[in-house]
Write a protein that holds these residues in place. Sequence first.
Motif, PDB file in Angstrom:
ATOM      1  N   LEU A  67     121.840  -1.085  60.555  1.00  0.00           N
ATOM      2  CA  LEU A  67     122.860  -1.660  61.438  1.00  0.00           C
ATOM      3  C   LEU A  67     122.509  -1.434  62.904  1.00  0.00           C
ATOM      4  CD1 LEU A  67     126.181  -0.730  59.618  1.00  0.00           C
ATOM      5  CD2 LEU A  67     125.290  -3.031  60.043  1.00  0.00           C
ATOM      6  N   ALA A  68     122.082  -0.227  63.224  1.00  0.00           N
ATOM      7  CA  ALA A  68     121.732   0.096  64.609  1.00  0.00           C
ATOM      8  C   ALA A  68     120.549  -0.749  65.076  1.00  0.00           C
ATOM      9  CB  ALA A  68     121.423   1.582  64.738  1.00  0.00           C
ATOM     10  N   GLN A  69     119.515  -0.846  64.255  1.00  0.00           N
ATOM     11  CA  GLN A  69     118.323  -1.604  64.641  1.00  0.00           C
ATOM     12  C   GLN A  69     118.645  -3.072  64.875  1.00  0.00           C
ATOM     13  OE1 GLN A  69     115.493  -0.660  61.565  1.00  0.00           O
ATOM     14  NE2 GLN A  69     114.937   1.278  62.526  1.00  0.00           N
ATOM     15  N   ALA A  70     119.573  -3.616  64.099  1.00  0.00           N
ATOM     16  CA  ALA A  70     119.965  -5.011  64.281  1.00  0.00           C
ATOM     17  C   ALA A  70     120.624  -5.234  65.638  1.00  0.00           C
ATOM     18  CB  ALA A  70     120.909  -5.441  63.155  1.00  0.00           C
ATOM     19  N   ARG A  71     121.136  -4.174  66.254  1.00  0.00           N
ATOM     20  CA  ARG A  71     121.808  -4.250  67.544  1.00  0.00           C
ATOM     21  C   ARG A  71     120.987  -3.644  68.671  1.00  0.00           C
ATOM     22  NH1 ARG A  71     127.238  -5.479  67.906  1.00  0.00           N
ATOM     23  NH2 ARG A  71     127.967  -6.358  65.962  1.00  0.00           N
ATOM     24  N   GLY A  72     119.712  -3.298  68.402  1.00  0.00           N
ATOM     25  CA  GLY A  72     118.849  -2.755  69.445  1.00  0.00           C
ATOM     26  C   GLY A  72     119.012  -1.273  69.675  1.00  0.00           C
ATOM     27  N   ILE A  90     108.810  12.072  51.963  1.00  0.00           N
ATOM     28  CA  ILE A  90     108.362  11.531  50.675  1.00  0.00           C
ATOM     29  C   ILE A  90     108.986  10.177  50.349  1.00  0.00           C
ATOM     30  CG2 ILE A  90     107.784  13.780  49.702  1.00  0.00           C
ATOM     31  CD1 ILE A  90     110.334  13.715  48.091  1.00  0.00           C
ATOM     32  N   THR A  91     110.129   9.861  50.958  1.00  0.00           N
ATOM     33  CA  THR A  91     110.755   8.561  50.723  1.00  0.00           C
ATOM     34  C   THR A  91     110.296   7.500  51.706  1.00  0.00           C
ATOM     35  OG1 THR A  91     112.651   9.115  52.114  1.00  0.00           O
ATOM     36  CG2 THR A  91     112.834   9.588  49.739  1.00  0.00           C
ATOM     37  N   GLY A  92     109.609   7.904  52.758  1.00  0.00           N
ATOM     38  CA  GLY A  92     109.177   6.959  53.777  1.00  0.00           C
ATOM     39  C   GLY A  92     110.271   6.605  54.776  1.00  0.00           C
ATOM     40  N   ALA A  93     111.373   7.328  54.755  1.00  0.00           N
ATOM     41  CA  ALA A  93     112.504   7.037  55.643  1.00  0.00           C
ATOM     42  C   ALA A  93     112.182   7.305  57.110  1.00  0.00           C
ATOM     43  CB  ALA A  93     113.726   7.850  55.220  1.00  0.00           C
ATOM     44  N   MET A  94     111.121   8.045  57.383  1.00  0.00           N
ATOM     45  CA  MET A  94     110.732   8.337  58.770  1.00  0.00           C
ATOM     46  C   MET A  94     110.403   7.059  59.536  1.00  0.00           C
ATOM     47  SD  MET A  94     110.768  11.591  59.430  1.00  0.00           S
ATOM     48  CE  MET A  94     110.292  13.231  58.983  1.00  0.00           C
ATOM     49  N   VAL A  95     110.112   5.982  58.825  1.00  0.00           N
ATOM     50  CA  VAL A  95     109.819   4.711  59.478  1.00  0.00           C
ATOM     51  C   VAL A  95     111.084   4.133  60.115  1.00  0.00           C
ATOM     52  CG1 VAL A  95     109.083   2.328  59.047  1.00  0.00           C
ATOM     53  CG2 VAL A  95     107.915   4.212  57.922  1.00  0.00           C
ATOM     54  N   ALA A  96     112.239   4.332  59.472  1.00  0.00           N
ATOM     55  CA  ALA A  96     113.487   3.746  59.945  1.00  0.00           C
ATOM     56  C   ALA A  96     114.334   4.699  60.780  1.00  0.00           C
ATOM     57  CB  ALA A  96     114.314   3.259  58.754  1.00  0.00           C
ATOM     58  N   ILE A  97     114.121   5.998  60.595  1.00  0.00           N
ATOM     59  CA  ILE A  97     114.939   6.997  61.271  1.00  0.00           C
ATOM     60  C   ILE A  97     114.036   7.854  62.146  1.00  0.00           C
ATOM     61  CG2 ILE A  97     116.452   8.977  60.941  1.00  0.00           C
ATOM     62  CD1 ILE A  97     117.273   7.760  58.259  1.00  0.00           C
ATOM     63  N   ARG A  98     114.374   7.924  63.407  1.00  0.00           N
ATOM     64  CA  ARG A  98     113.575   8.701  64.359  1.00  0.00           C
ATOM     65  C   ARG A  98     113.961  10.175  64.268  1.00  0.00           C
ATOM     66  NH1 ARG A  98     111.780   4.877  68.273  1.00  0.00           N
ATOM     67  NH2 ARG A  98     112.520   2.833  67.673  1.00  0.00           N
ATOM     68  N   ALA A 110     116.594   7.770  73.258  1.00  0.00           N
ATOM     69  CA  ALA A 110     117.562   6.680  73.133  1.00  0.00           C
ATOM     70  C   ALA A 110     117.701   5.941  74.463  1.00  0.00           C
ATOM     71  CB  ALA A 110     118.912   7.221  72.675  1.00  0.00           C
ATOM     72  N   GLY A 111     117.743   6.681  75.549  1.00  0.00           N
ATOM     73  CA  GLY A 111     117.880   6.079  76.862  1.00  0.00           C
ATOM     74  C   GLY A 111     116.687   5.252  77.284  1.00  0.00           C
ATOM     75  N   SER A 112     115.517   5.560  76.727  1.00  0.00           N
ATOM     76  CA  SER A 112     114.306   4.827  77.120  1.00  0.00           C
ATOM     77  C   SER A 112     113.995   3.647  76.218  1.00  0.00           C
ATOM     78  CB  SER A 112     113.103   5.774  77.135  1.00  0.00           C
ATOM     79  OG  SER A 112     112.763   6.168  75.815  1.00  0.00           O
ATOM     80  N   MET A 113     114.858   3.425  75.229  1.00  0.00           N
ATOM     81  CA  MET A 113     114.612   2.310  74.309  1.00  0.00           C
ATOM     82  C   MET A 113     115.040   0.989  74.924  1.00  0.00           C
ATOM     83  SD  MET A 113     115.626   3.951  70.646  1.00  0.00           S
ATOM     84  CE  MET A 113     115.269   2.417  69.792  1.00  0.00           C
ATOM     85  N   SER A 114     114.277  -0.033  74.620  1.00  0.00           N
ATOM     86  CA  SER A 114     114.644  -1.368  75.089  1.00  0.00           C
ATOM     87  C   SER A 114     115.641  -1.990  74.123  1.00  0.00           C
ATOM     88  CB  SER A 114     113.375  -2.241  75.162  1.00  0.00           C
ATOM     89  OG  SER A 114     112.878  -2.486  73.863  1.00  0.00           O
ATOM     90  N   GLY A 115     116.097  -3.147  74.415  1.00  0.00           N
ATOM     91  CA  GLY A 115     117.028  -3.870  73.556  1.00  0.00           C
ATOM     92  C   GLY A 115     116.455  -4.202  72.200  1.00  0.00           C
ATOM     93  N   SER A 116     115.143  -4.125  72.047  1.00  0.00           N
ATOM     94  CA  SER A 116     114.538  -4.437  70.762  1.00  0.00           C
ATOM     95  C   SER A 116     114.499  -3.246  69.830  1.00  0.00           C
ATOM     96  CB  SER A 116     113.099  -4.932  70.972  1.00  0.00           C
ATOM     97  OG  SER A 116     112.296  -3.885  71.476  1.00  0.00           O
ATOM     98  N   GLY A 117     114.946  -2.067  70.307  1.00  0.00           N
ATOM     99  CA  GLY A 117     114.930  -0.891  69.470  1.00  0.00           C
ATOM    100  C   GLY A 117     113.597  -0.168  69.470  1.00  0.00           C
ATOM    101  N   VAL A 118     112.709  -0.568  70.380  1.00  0.00           N
ATOM    102  CA  VAL A 118     111.399   0.055  70.453  1.00  0.00           C
ATOM    103  C   VAL A 118     111.310   0.826  71.765  1.00  0.00           C
ATOM    104  CG1 VAL A 118     108.925  -0.408  70.534  1.00  0.00           C
ATOM    105  CG2 VAL A 118     110.404  -1.816  69.117  1.00  0.00           C
ATOM    106  N   ALA A 119     110.759   2.013  71.705  1.00  0.00           N
ATOM    107  CA  ALA A 119     110.635   2.822  72.913  1.00  0.00           C
ATOM    108  C   ALA A 119     109.738   2.106  73.924  1.00  0.00           C
ATOM    109  CB  ALA A 119     110.085   4.194  72.581  1.00  0.00           C
TER     110      ALA A 119
END
Length: 122
Positions: A67-72, A90-98, A110-119
């Motif tokens: 949900l968060a990623q869909a909103r940047g 082991i689940t690979g969740a590190m890809v989706a959760i920082r 969080a403050g340095s992230m752009s609207g695309s959700g990428v640092a």
Amino acid sequence: MKLTHRYQSGACVLTIDGEVDVTTSHELETYLDLVRRSLDDHLVVDAGRLSFLDSSGLTVLLAAAILAQARGAAVHLVGLQPRVARILEITGAMVAIRTHEDVEQALTAAGSMSGSGVAEPV
């Protein structure tokens, strides 16, 4: 499980104290729905006192991350205990959760992230 929260620097900072498992994951999900002011806000989860996380709890966190990623925005986990970190690895969740060492580091990210959700590059 004890849940508390505060708002800081455009993020909802949630502290989890205890275990998140099949008996408490719904409580976590409900709490997240109640305390997030906006899906555009970053969610910083202080997991320093999170002693156990099972697949149902991980599902709640991953759903919040989607949900968060869909909103940047993003979900940031802070201060992971080794047992919980291993579940994420082991689940690979590190890809989706920082993950971060402390709340201040997560808020800075969080403050340095752009609207695309990428640092943004430093």
